[in-house]
Design a protein around this motif. Structure first.
Motif, PDB file in Angstrom:
ATOM      1  N   GLU A  90      20.461   2.324  24.693  1.00 27.02           N
ATOM      2  CA  GLU A  90      19.041   2.692  24.597  1.00 27.02           C
ATOM      3  C   GLU A  90      18.695   3.401  23.292  1.00 27.02           C
ATOM      4  O   GLU A  90      17.544   3.638  22.982  1.00 27.02           O
ATOM      5  CB  GLU A  90      18.665   3.610  25.771  1.00 27.02           C
ATOM      6  N   TRP A  91      19.765   3.817  22.525  1.00 27.24           N
ATOM      7  CA  TRP A  91      19.509   4.588  21.282  1.00 27.24           C
ATOM      8  C   TRP A  91      19.567   3.702  20.029  1.00 27.24           C
ATOM      9  O   TRP A  91      19.830   4.162  18.941  1.00 27.24           O
ATOM     10  CB  TRP A  91      20.524   5.717  21.168  1.00 27.24           C
ATOM     11  N   ASN A  92      19.367   2.423  20.237  1.00 25.49           N
ATOM     12  CA  ASN A  92      19.547   1.499  19.121  1.00 25.49           C
ATOM     13  C   ASN A  92      18.324   1.422  18.184  1.00 25.49           C
ATOM     14  O   ASN A  92      18.343   0.704  17.199  1.00 25.49           O
ATOM     15  CB  ASN A  92      19.909   0.109  19.623  1.00 25.49           C
ATOM     16  N   GLN A  93      17.261   2.175  18.522  1.00 25.93           N
ATOM     17  CA  GLN A  93      16.020   2.064  17.747  1.00 25.93           C
ATOM     18  C   GLN A  93      16.173   2.509  16.299  1.00 25.93           C
ATOM     19  O   GLN A  93      15.849   1.776  15.386  1.00 25.93           O
ATOM     20  CB  GLN A  93      14.897   2.879  18.421  1.00 25.93           C
ATOM     21  N   LYS A  94      16.626   3.763  16.125  1.00 22.22           N
ATOM     22  CA  LYS A  94      16.731   4.301  14.762  1.00 22.22           C
ATOM     23  C   LYS A  94      18.183   4.633  14.487  1.00 22.22           C
ATOM     24  O   LYS A  94      18.545   5.784  14.254  1.00 22.22           O
ATOM     25  CB  LYS A  94      15.835   5.529  14.583  1.00 22.22           C
ATOM     26  N   LEU A  95      18.984   3.632  14.491  1.00 25.11           N
ATOM     27  CA  LEU A  95      20.424   3.799  14.359  1.00 25.11           C
ATOM     28  C   LEU A  95      20.874   3.329  12.976  1.00 25.11           C
ATOM     29  O   LEU A  95      20.510   2.238  12.535  1.00 25.11           O
ATOM     30  CB  LEU A  95      21.121   2.969  15.448  1.00 25.11           C
ATOM     31  N   THR A  96      21.623   4.211  12.297  1.00 24.44           N
ATOM     32  CA  THR A  96      22.151   3.812  10.978  1.00 24.44           C
ATOM     33  C   THR A  96      23.585   4.260  10.875  1.00 24.44           C
ATOM     34  O   THR A  96      24.064   5.093  11.657  1.00 24.44           O
ATOM     35  CB  THR A  96      21.371   4.475   9.816  1.00 24.44           C
ATOM     36  N   MET A  97      24.299   3.715   9.896  1.00 20.04           N
ATOM     37  CA  MET A  97      25.685   4.135   9.696  1.00 20.04           C
ATOM     38  C   MET A  97      25.985   4.113   8.207  1.00 20.04           C
ATOM     39  O   MET A  97      25.558   3.223   7.484  1.00 20.04           O
ATOM     40  CB  MET A  97      26.633   3.188  10.425  1.00 20.04           C
ATOM     41  N   ASN A  98      26.702   5.125   7.776  1.00 20.04           N
ATOM     42  CA  ASN A  98      27.231   5.076   6.411  1.00 20.04           C
ATOM     43  C   ASN A  98      28.739   5.137   6.493  1.00 20.04           C
ATOM     44  O   ASN A  98      29.312   4.973   7.563  1.00 20.04           O
ATOM     45  CB  ASN A  98      26.611   6.191   5.548  1.00 20.04           C
ATOM     46  N   GLN A 110      24.157   7.828  12.413  1.00 21.19           N
ATOM     47  CA  GLN A 110      22.980   8.671  12.665  1.00 21.19           C
ATOM     48  C   GLN A 110      22.022   7.948  13.581  1.00 21.19           C
ATOM     49  O   GLN A 110      21.830   6.735  13.447  1.00 21.19           O
ATOM     50  CB  GLN A 110      22.267   8.997  11.354  1.00 21.19           C
ATOM     51  N   LEU A 111      21.438   8.700  14.475  1.00 14.87           N
ATOM     52  CA  LEU A 111      20.404   8.107  15.315  1.00 14.87           C
ATOM     53  C   LEU A 111      19.351   9.144  15.626  1.00 14.87           C
ATOM     54  O   LEU A 111      19.586  10.344  15.527  1.00 14.87           O
ATOM     55  CB  LEU A 111      21.008   7.532  16.601  1.00 14.87           C
ATOM     56  N   GLU A 112      18.174   8.688  15.962  1.00  7.29           N
ATOM     57  CA  GLU A 112      17.104   9.621  16.283  1.00  7.29           C
ATOM     58  C   GLU A 112      16.797   9.543  17.759  1.00  7.29           C
ATOM     59  O   GLU A 112      16.630   8.468  18.321  1.00  7.29           O
ATOM     60  CB  GLU A 112      15.853   9.266  15.459  1.00  7.29           C
ATOM     61  N   ILE A 136      26.887  11.653  14.107  1.00  5.79           N
ATOM     62  CA  ILE A 136      28.103  11.546  14.923  1.00  5.79           C
ATOM     63  C   ILE A 136      29.245  11.049  14.042  1.00  5.79           C
ATOM     64  O   ILE A 136      29.079  10.137  13.235  1.00  5.79           O
ATOM     65  CB  ILE A 136      27.904  10.546  16.093  1.00  5.79           C
ATOM     66  N   GLU A 137      30.402  11.701  14.199  1.00 10.31           N
ATOM     67  CA  GLU A 137      31.617  11.212  13.547  1.00 10.31           C
ATOM     68  C   GLU A 137      32.649  10.958  14.639  1.00 10.31           C
ATOM     69  O   GLU A 137      32.887  11.819  15.494  1.00 10.31           O
ATOM     70  CB  GLU A 137      32.162  12.266  12.572  1.00 10.31           C
ATOM     71  N   THR A 138      33.238   9.800  14.622  1.00 10.60           N
ATOM     72  CA  THR A 138      34.235   9.460  15.650  1.00 10.60           C
ATOM     73  C   THR A 138      35.515   8.962  14.977  1.00 10.60           C
ATOM     74  O   THR A 138      35.555   8.807  13.752  1.00 10.60           O
ATOM     75  CB  THR A 138      33.715   8.341  16.564  1.00 10.60           C
ATOM     76  N   THR A 139      36.521   8.720  15.784  1.00 13.09           N
ATOM     77  CA  THR A 139      37.768   8.171  15.241  1.00 13.09           C
ATOM     78  C   THR A 139      37.572   6.722  14.840  1.00 13.09           C
ATOM     79  O   THR A 139      38.274   6.190  13.995  1.00 13.09           O
ATOM     80  CB  THR A 139      38.907   8.270  16.276  1.00 13.09           C
ATOM     81  N   ASN A 140      36.579   6.081  15.466  1.00 15.75           N
ATOM     82  CA  ASN A 140      36.312   4.689  15.121  1.00 15.75           C
ATOM     83  C   ASN A 140      34.800   4.470  15.037  1.00 15.75           C
ATOM     84  O   ASN A 140      34.144   4.080  15.999  1.00 15.75           O
ATOM     85  CB  ASN A 140      36.940   3.771  16.187  1.00 15.75           C
ATOM     86  N   ASN A 141      34.285   4.721  13.871  1.00 21.31           N
ATOM     87  CA  ASN A 141      32.826   4.706  13.686  1.00 21.31           C
ATOM     88  C   ASN A 141      32.240   3.313  13.931  1.00 21.31           C
ATOM     89  O   ASN A 141      31.168   3.178  14.530  1.00 21.31           O
ATOM     90  CB  ASN A 141      32.454   5.174  12.276  1.00 21.31           C
ATOM     91  N   GLN A 142      32.938   2.292  13.449  1.00 26.93           N
ATOM     92  CA  GLN A 142      32.406   0.933  13.555  1.00 26.93           C
ATOM     93  C   GLN A 142      32.229   0.522  15.017  1.00 26.93           C
ATOM     94  O   GLN A 142      31.192   0.005  15.429  1.00 26.93           O
ATOM     95  CB  GLN A 142      33.341  -0.049  12.825  1.00 26.93           C
ATOM     96  N   PHE A 143      33.276   0.848  15.800  1.00 24.47           N
ATOM     97  CA  PHE A 143      33.240   0.525  17.221  1.00 24.47           C
ATOM     98  C   PHE A 143      32.129   1.298  17.917  1.00 24.47           C
ATOM     99  O   PHE A 143      31.345   0.756  18.704  1.00 24.47           O
ATOM    100  CB  PHE A 143      34.605   0.833  17.855  1.00 24.47           C
ATOM    101  N   ALA A 144      32.046   2.560  17.575  1.00 30.10           N
ATOM    102  CA  ALA A 144      31.001   3.407  18.161  1.00 30.10           C
ATOM    103  C   ALA A 144      29.621   2.865  17.829  1.00 30.10           C
ATOM    104  O   ALA A 144      28.728   2.807  18.681  1.00 30.10           O
ATOM    105  CB  ALA A 144      31.147   4.828  17.659  1.00 30.10           C
TER     106      ALA A 144
END
Lengths: 231, 297, 310
Positions: free
Chosen positions: C247-255, C260-262, C231-239
């Motif tokens: 509920e999608w916090n299990q495999k969540l990463t950010m660069n 990215q999430l699974e 996912i790319e958003t206008t505000n990645n950090q906030f997202a």
């Protein structure tokens, strides 16, 4: 070949001679005997004995016609005919009587008592240097001759007579001549070396002796021969 | 096996390169025949050397079809190994190069079978080549020059000889000689196949085969006693000219050739054994190596 | 399920290099088996061992329940293969090539049968042309015809779509599916493209550096619940912060530029709604299967890749 035989023939022509006569008479008698023949056709065999030649006995036909035409033909196949004697035209030599005869005494050839005559050409330009004739005086037959030439060294003829002795025509002629050593350059023939060759073969630059043995079994004498044969 | 051989021969027959060999032989033979028709005398003079001073020879009779064939074979059998290498050196490597080797080997064909099929195909090619040579060099020469007694000019050790074979005694010698040549050239074929196992392009083994033949031939012709004795017997190229042995007619004590005889049959027979041993050796190594080889082409 | 090919602890070394390392897998009767790996992973080496072109250093191969080395001829009568480029005799015609290889398989086929085979691969009209005049795709199809000429049970196609144009690729795919569905052939297809295997295969293996990474049913391996969503958003950090509490916090990463999430593929609309509700503008949302993701990492030859877990 034809010239050897012409030599033979001409020499034989002198073989009608009486015993212990003047050598000139002996030579002349031998020649008279041959003069009876104006042409002949003879058939027979020629065997060549030369170290480097491995060739079979050739069936030959020999044609002669006066004054000096002579032809030796191999009945079939390829034949090597020794050249040596051919460089001299003995017919001319004898027909012109243009030589000096010297009496060289008596000798023996194969147990036959012979008289020896040396013939020296009077013409300095003649290729023949010297001819020695060994004449059987009893039958006026030349049984041996030796000729030295400028170009082809020395060659020797030995003759045996039987059926045609009255014409001075031999049944057997043994012609000895000098031949050079035959040497092919190595590497042009790519020969198969079967390991059997004699590497220690003596090499010599001395002239080698060669022999041709001619057996003439049948002569047809004075029946006329077309000139075409000699072409 | 037979159908594989048929396939192989079919492939050979469909390749243009196959016909190069036949064209080359035809061209060489025709050039020879033309040259000798025009000026055979000069060659005769060269062979007769100084003997022509002492002997007279009917050269038009001596330059006959049998003689011509011998002269042509003398030269041609030096070049024919190259033509055989052209096919045999390509046997396995050519398939590897084309990428068809892996396809063949995924078919129910064993590697030994493939080598044997390639070998027989090369052998048959060699035989056809020799038949063509016989037709061109022997029969066409006989047609142009006629048949007569045959003269062989030979260097035997330190001696030179002239042998004469009567014309009714020649033809069987040619058949024997062509048979011998077939064996000799099959050695080249098996060497080519052996080398082709190791390569993935055809040029390498073809060139290597030709180079080995040329190198060995040069060494076997150095004519130095130490090499003659110690090296020459070990080189198969020394035996390639063994076909000439059939023309070295035997002679009696008088130096008269004996009709129908061969001077040294034992030497020819031994040469044949040695050549056959080479075929078995080369083929054996080829099969062994090919069976072990990983086909990565 | 009857095993047709059994590869057991197969190893092949070229000197120090281990091309295939302790590889085991099974192809069942009726499978279209995908053999996936990057270039140089050991696919071709393995296939060549199955075809006896290469002798393995160790391990065993069983085909039709028989040891391959000991029953080579018998087994190969039932196998057809196209390995890499389908090289044929260029100086022969399509028909001649086909006939020649049929004979090599010990078959004498009638002209009609051979023409029918050429028709299957769409080359009947070019039967009399020399192969050297053929396009890559035509050669490939003729190669397949050659592989099929003796009607084998088991067909091995090594990178069959390599170098083909899109139409060519589609043709080959259709042919594979047809062979499988209509004729019940067992087919092993190798490829370096997951997308290709995904379409045609029912089972697959992925190998890397000569080792098995994963083997199994394509359906299972490409389970939609294992989708990685970028996912790319206008505000990645906030997202990212918002998603961390979801509920999608299990495999969540950010660069630096992506989150990215699974999750399961079916969740994507929910994620879009969730982010919209938080007033986050989505610039890009891209689902990718986790296996594909994993495979991409492999093919990018990253130095260290953790084993794949399903």
């Amino acid at each position: 070949m034809k010239r050897i035989v012409s030599l033979v023939f001409i020499l034989i022509a002198f073989c009608q001679i009486t015993v212990a006569q003047d050598i000139n008479v002996l030579v002349s008698n031998a020649r008279k005997k041959l003069d009876k023949v104006s042409d002949y056709e003879a058939s027979g065999k020629m065997k060549t004995n030369v170290a480097f030649l491995k060739i079979p006995v050739a069936n030959i036909k020999l044609y002669f016609k006066k004054p000096g035409k002579l032809k030796l033909k191999s009945e079939k196949g390829v034949s090597f005919v020794p050249k040596g004697a051919m460089s001299i035209n003995l017919n001319n030599l004898f027909s012109g009587n243009d030589f000096t005869i010297i009496d060289a005494g008596a000798d023996k050839v194969d147990n036959i008592n012979v008289r020896v005559a040396k013939l020296l050409p009077n013409d300095d330009n003649s290729d023949m240097v010297l001819t020695t004739l060994y004449i059987d005086p009893a039958n006026s037959l030349i049984v041996k001759s030796k000729t030295t030439t400028k170009e082809n060294g020395t060659y020797e003829l030995k003759m045996k007579y039987s059926l045609y002795a009255e014409y001075g025509l031999p049944d057997k002629i043994l012609f000895s001549f000098n031949t050079k050593d035959y040497k092919l350059p190595k590497g042009i023939t790519f020969d198969f070396d079967d390991g059997s060759s004699n590497k220690a073969a003596t090499k010599s630059d001395k002239p080698k002796k060669g022999e041709a043995e001619i057996l003439l079994s049948k002569y047809i004498i004075n029946k006329g021969i077309s000139d075409d044969v000699f072409k | 096996m037979l159908s594989l051989l048929q396939i192989e021969l079919f492939k050979i027959s469909r390749r243009p390169r196959t016909y190069i060999a036949f064209a080359a032989i035809t061209a060489i033979v025709l050039i020879f025949q033309f040259a000798f028709k025009a000026d055979g005398q000069s060659y005769m003079n060269l062979m007769l050397q100084n003997v022509q001073d002492n002997f007279e020879l009917d050269r038009s009779k001596a330059i006959n079809g049998y003689f011509m064939c011998y002269i042509i074979l003398n030269t041609l059998l030096v070049q024919v190994p190259i033509l055989v290498a052209l096919i045999a050196g390509d046997a396995i490597s050519g398939e590897a190069n084309m990428g068809t080797l892996r396809l063949i080997m995924t078919k129910p064909v064993s590697r030994t079978q493939l080598i044997m099929v390639k070998f027989f195909a090369s052998f048959l090619f060699t035989v056809f080549l020799l038949i063509w040579m016989a037709v061109m060099a022997l029969f066409v020469s006989l047609f142009i020059f006629g048949a007569d007694d045959m003269l062989i000019f030979r260097v035997k050790g330190e001696e030179s000889q002239i042998l004469q074979i009567t014309k009714d005694d020649v033809l069987w010698r040619y058949f024997a000689a062509f048979g011998y040549a077939a064996v000799a050239l099959t050695v080249i074929a098996s060497l080519g196949i052996l080398l082709s196992v190791f390569a993935e392009n055809s040029i390498g083994p073809i060139v290597a085969t030709v180079c080995i033949v040329i190198f060995f031939t040069i060494v076997s012709n150095i004519n130095v006693p130490i090499i003659d004795k110690n090296v020459k017997p070990w080189l198969f190229t020394s035996y390639l000219v063994g076909w000439k042995g059939f023309f070295y007619i035997g002679t009696d004590g008088d130096g008269q050739p004996i009709k129908g005889s061969i001077e040294n049959w034992a030497a020819i027979r031994n040469s044949l054994y040695i050549l056959m041993a080479h075929i078995v050796l080369f083929l054996g190594v080829a099969i062994y190596s090919f069976r072990k080889k990983d086909i990565l082409s | 399920m009857q095993a047709l090919l059994n590869v057991n602890q197969l190893c092949k070394s070229f000197g120090q290099f281990h091309a295939v390392n302790n590889l085991s897998f099974t192809v069942n009767k009726g499978d279209v088996f995908g053999f996936l790996g990057e270039n140089g992973a050991g696919k071709s080496t393995t296939i060549r061992m199955i075809l006896t072109l290469i002798t393995q250093t160790s391990g065993e191969i069983e085909l039709f329940g028989k040891n391959l080395q000991q029953n080579r001829k018998e087994i190969l009568q039932q196998v057809g293969a196209v390995i890499e480029r389908p090289d044929l005799y260029k100086y022969l015609t399509a028909y001649e090539n086909l006939n020649l290889f049929a004979k090599m398989s010990g078959l004498k086929l009638s002209k009609a049968t051979l023409m029918e085979q050429l028709d299957v691969v769409g080359l009947a009209d070019r039967f009399d042309s020399n192969v050297k005049t053929f396009s890559q795709g035509m050669k490939q199809r003729l190669g397949i015809a050659v592989a099929l000429v003796h009607n084998p049970e088991f067909i091995i196609l090594d990178e069959p779509t390599n170098g083909l144009d899109p139409q060519g690729i589609a043709d080959i795919r259709n042919l594979i599916l047809k062979l499988s569905h209509e004729r019940g052939k067992t087919i092993l297809v190798s490829s370096h493209l997951l997308s290709e295997i995904e379409i045609i295969a029912n089972r697959m293996i992925i190998i890397h550096k000569g080792k098995k990474i994963v083997e199994g049913e394509v359906k299972t391996l490409l389970d939609p619940s294992k989708t990685i969503v970028s996912i790319e958003t206008t505000n990645n950090q906030f997202a990212f912060d918002q998603l961390s509490q979801s509920e999608w916090n299990q495999k969540l990463t950010m660069n630096d530029y992506q989150i990215q999430l699974e999750t399961s593929k079916n969740d994507i609309p929910k994620i879009i709604r969730f982010l919209s509700d938080k007033n986050i503008d989505i610039q890009l949302i891209q689902p990718r299967h986790s296996l594909e993701d994993y495979f991409l990492k492999l093919t990018k030859s990253e130095k260290h890749v953790e084993p794949f877990t399903n």
